[in-house]
Write a protein that holds these residues in place. Structure first.
Motif, PDB file in Angstrom:
ATOM      1  N   ALA A   1       0.517  -1.251   0.027  1.00  0.00           N
ATOM      2  CA  ALA A   1      -0.251   0.203  -0.351  1.00  0.00           C
ATOM      3  C   ALA A   1       1.136   1.672   0.326  1.00  0.00           C
ATOM      4  CB  ALA A   1      -0.898  -0.253   1.066  1.00  0.00           C
ATOM      5  N   ALA A   2       2.452   1.094   0.805  1.00  0.00           N
ATOM      6  CA  ALA A   2       2.896   2.621   1.095  1.00  0.00           C
ATOM      7  C   ALA A   2       3.735   2.932  -0.233  1.00  0.00           C
ATOM      8  CB  ALA A   2       3.971   2.478   1.736  1.00  0.00           C
ATOM      9  N   ILE A   3       3.836   1.683  -1.051  1.00  0.00           N
ATOM     10  CA  ILE A   3       4.772   1.665  -2.443  1.00  0.00           C
ATOM     11  C   ILE A   3       3.474   2.757  -3.562  1.00  0.00           C
ATOM     12  CG2 ILE A   3       5.942   0.731  -4.035  1.00  0.00           C
ATOM     13  CD1 ILE A   3       6.942  -1.457  -2.249  1.00  0.00           C
ATOM     14  N   ALA A   4       1.735   1.516  -3.118  1.00  0.00           N
ATOM     15  CA  ALA A   4       1.266   2.637  -4.772  1.00  0.00           C
ATOM     16  C   ALA A   4       1.547   3.721  -4.205  1.00  0.00           C
ATOM     17  CB  ALA A   4      -0.401   1.372  -4.402  1.00  0.00           C
ATOM     18  N   LEU A   5       0.945   4.377  -3.157  1.00  0.00           N
ATOM     19  CA  LEU A   5       0.631   5.675  -2.659  1.00  0.00           C
ATOM     20  C   LEU A   5       1.523   6.286  -3.006  1.00  0.00           C
ATOM     21  CD1 LEU A   5      -0.948   5.698   0.931  1.00  0.00           C
ATOM     22  CD2 LEU A   5      -1.723   5.626  -0.919  1.00  0.00           C
ATOM     23  N   ILE A   6       2.997   6.034  -3.302  1.00  0.00           N
ATOM     24  CA  ILE A   6       3.646   6.988  -3.266  1.00  0.00           C
ATOM     25  C   ILE A   6       4.551   6.820  -4.789  1.00  0.00           C
ATOM     26  CG2 ILE A   6       6.245   7.226  -3.781  1.00  0.00           C
ATOM     27  CD1 ILE A   6       6.841   5.424  -0.755  1.00  0.00           C
ATOM     28  N   PHE A   7       3.703   5.689  -5.641  1.00  0.00           N
ATOM     29  CA  PHE A   7       3.983   6.053  -6.743  1.00  0.00           C
ATOM     30  C   PHE A   7       3.082   6.107  -7.498  1.00  0.00           C
ATOM     31  CE2 PHE A   7       2.203   3.963 -11.344  1.00  0.00           C
ATOM     32  CZ  PHE A   7       3.968   3.548 -11.961  1.00  0.00           C
ATOM     33  N   ALA A   8       1.989   6.562  -6.926  1.00  0.00           N
ATOM     34  CA  ALA A   8       0.690   7.253  -7.659  1.00  0.00           C
ATOM     35  C   ALA A   8       1.058   8.806  -7.332  1.00  0.00           C
ATOM     36  CB  ALA A   8      -0.824   6.932  -7.090  1.00  0.00           C
ATOM     37  N   GLY A   9       1.247   9.131  -5.933  1.00  0.00           N
ATOM     38  CA  GLY A   9       1.770  10.181  -5.943  1.00  0.00           C
ATOM     39  C   GLY A   9       2.390  11.279  -6.990  1.00  0.00           C
ATOM     40  N   ALA A  10       3.865  10.174  -7.020  1.00  0.00           N
ATOM     41  CA  ALA A  10       4.672  11.389  -8.146  1.00  0.00           C
ATOM     42  C   ALA A  10       4.060  10.571  -9.241  1.00  0.00           C
ATOM     43  CB  ALA A  10       6.199   9.928  -7.724  1.00  0.00           C
ATOM     44  N   LEU A  11       3.571  10.399 -10.093  1.00  0.00           N
ATOM     45  CA  LEU A  11       3.120  10.082 -11.186  1.00  0.00           C
ATOM     46  C   LEU A  11       1.850  11.281 -11.050  1.00  0.00           C
ATOM     47  CD1 LEU A  11       2.603   8.481 -13.704  1.00  0.00           C
ATOM     48  CD2 LEU A  11       1.301   7.143 -12.784  1.00  0.00           C
ATOM     49  N   GLY A  12       1.175  10.958  -9.629  1.00  0.00           N
ATOM     50  CA  GLY A  12       0.186  12.647 -10.088  1.00  0.00           C
ATOM     51  C   GLY A  12       1.059  13.841 -10.271  1.00  0.00           C
ATOM     52  N   ASN A  13       1.648  14.091 -10.023  1.00  0.00           N
ATOM     53  CA  ASN A  13       2.568  15.552 -10.048  1.00  0.00           C
ATOM     54  C   ASN A  13       4.152  15.248 -11.890  1.00  0.00           C
ATOM     55  OD1 ASN A  13       2.248  16.908  -7.889  1.00  0.00           O
ATOM     56  ND2 ASN A  13       3.326  16.534  -6.649  1.00  0.00           N
ATOM     57  N   ILE A  14       3.367  14.356 -11.849  1.00  0.00           N
ATOM     58  CA  ILE A  14       4.698  14.631 -13.235  1.00  0.00           C
ATOM     59  C   ILE A  14       4.039  14.316 -14.025  1.00  0.00           C
ATOM     60  CG2 ILE A  14       5.046  12.640 -14.913  1.00  0.00           C
ATOM     61  CD1 ILE A  14       7.300  11.059 -12.661  1.00  0.00           C
ATOM     62  N   ILE A  15       2.727  13.779 -14.142  1.00  0.00           N
ATOM     63  CA  ILE A  15       1.776  14.637 -15.160  1.00  0.00           C
ATOM     64  C   ILE A  15       1.495  16.236 -15.189  1.00  0.00           C
ATOM     65  CG2 ILE A  15      -1.263  14.192 -16.341  1.00  0.00           C
ATOM     66  CD1 ILE A  15      -1.202  11.718 -14.218  1.00  0.00           C
ATOM     67  N   ASP A  16       1.544  17.607 -14.345  1.00  0.00           N
ATOM     68  CA  ASP A  16       1.562  18.480 -14.590  1.00  0.00           C
ATOM     69  C   ASP A  16       2.695  18.757 -15.014  1.00  0.00           C
ATOM     70  OD1 ASP A  16      -0.512  17.363 -12.010  1.00  0.00           O
ATOM     71  OD2 ASP A  16      -0.409  19.382 -11.333  1.00  0.00           O
ATOM     72  N   SER A  17       3.848  18.416 -13.878  1.00  0.00           N
ATOM     73  CA  SER A  17       5.225  18.679 -14.877  1.00  0.00           C
ATOM     74  C   SER A  17       5.141  18.570 -16.681  1.00  0.00           C
ATOM     75  CB  SER A  17       6.570  18.393 -14.317  1.00  0.00           C
ATOM     76  OG  SER A  17       6.350  18.365 -13.059  1.00  0.00           O
ATOM     77  N   VAL A  18       4.547  17.354 -17.489  1.00  0.00           N
ATOM     78  CA  VAL A  18       4.978  17.552 -18.416  1.00  0.00           C
ATOM     79  C   VAL A  18       3.866  18.495 -19.569  1.00  0.00           C
ATOM     80  CG1 VAL A  18       5.055  15.449 -20.140  1.00  0.00           C
ATOM     81  CG2 VAL A  18       6.345  14.772 -18.191  1.00  0.00           C
ATOM     82  N   LEU A  19       2.759  17.863 -18.870  1.00  0.00           N
ATOM     83  CA  LEU A  19       1.707  18.654 -19.700  1.00  0.00           C
ATOM     84  C   LEU A  19       0.894  19.690 -19.574  1.00  0.00           C
ATOM     85  CD1 LEU A  19       0.050  14.873 -19.914  1.00  0.00           C
ATOM     86  CD2 LEU A  19       1.927  15.789 -21.979  1.00  0.00           C
ATOM     87  N   TYR A  20       1.032  20.366 -18.165  1.00  0.00           N
ATOM     88  CA  TYR A  20       0.231  21.043 -17.935  1.00  0.00           C
ATOM     89  C   TYR A  20       0.455  22.453 -18.351  1.00  0.00           C
ATOM     90  CZ  TYR A  20      -2.559  18.668 -14.660  1.00  0.00           C
ATOM     91  OH  TYR A  20      -3.916  18.084 -14.225  1.00  0.00           O
TER      92      TYR A  20
END
Length: 215
Positions: free
Chosen positions: A96-115
């Protein structure tokens, strides 16, 4: 926790994270603030973070690009760590901890790449989807932050307090998003439930003992 459950958890976090960011980005001017249910300590305050956590910026013309590429390179390793942890039937706390970290990192990457190419500037106007005057370029987007919990605001510290004595402070003054919260929860699980996270569940221990009896 099975792989499908982890993927579902990641998908839900990403969906909430991106939905909240898009809503704020397209309905708030930069710096706008809304008190949720009239509460002083729970606010939606729209800002954008061009760099790392706490607004830290890598200097130089290519600082943002380097940061974004670094994030993209790190995420696959987190994803493999999650997959390997599930395959080895490690603790659900760790998964669960790794999944939460992965989801959070991916969420902010979407902003950095696409926004940067998805939206225009939010200063003194509402942003729109895919405008001609987008505020940045690919890999140069800013991370949208909005949750603000100033539980103690403008509290004057006594003069006898070292360094900060006589100054006004706000607790908690960080402004964050769902992705940041997800990463913090994941790290928190690893810290506060360390023994449970890195201990094999009883089912796996029993299986190991069974195989040892066959040797």
């Amino acid at each position: 926790m099975k792989l499908t459950n982890s993927i579902l958890l990641i998908f839900i976090i990403l969906l909430i994270d991106q939905a909240s960011k898009v809503f704020v980005k397209t309905n708030f001017y930069y710096g706008d603030e809304l008190k949720v249910m009239g509460l002083d300590w729970f606010r939606i305050h729209f800002i954008e973070n061009p760099g790392m956590a706490w607004g830290t910026i890598i200097p130089g013309a290519y600082g943002k690009l380097i940061l974004t590429i670094f994030r993209i390179l790190v995420v696959p390793f987190i994803g493999y760590w999650l997959y390997d942890t599930i395959e080895r039937e490690k603790s659900n706390y760790l998964i669960a901890a790794i999944a939460l970290i992965f989801a959070g990192a991916l969420g902010n990457i979407i902003d950095s790449v696409l926004y940067g190419v998805m939206f225009n500037d939010s200063h003194n106007k509402l942003a729109t989807f895919f405008p001609e005057d987008h505020y940045g370029t690919l890999f140069h987007g800013k991370v949208v932050d909005m949750f603000y919990f100033p539980i103690i605001e403008d509290y004057l510290l006594p003069n006898w307090v070292p360094i900060w004595g006589g100054k006004e402070v706000t607790f908690f003054n960080a402004i964050f998003n769902v992705a940041d919260f997800s990463i913090s929860c994941g790290v928190g699980i690893l810290i506060f439930f360390n023994k449970r996270a890195f201990t094999l569940p009883q089912k796996s221990i029993s299986r190991v003992r069974f195989y040892k009896t066959l040797d």
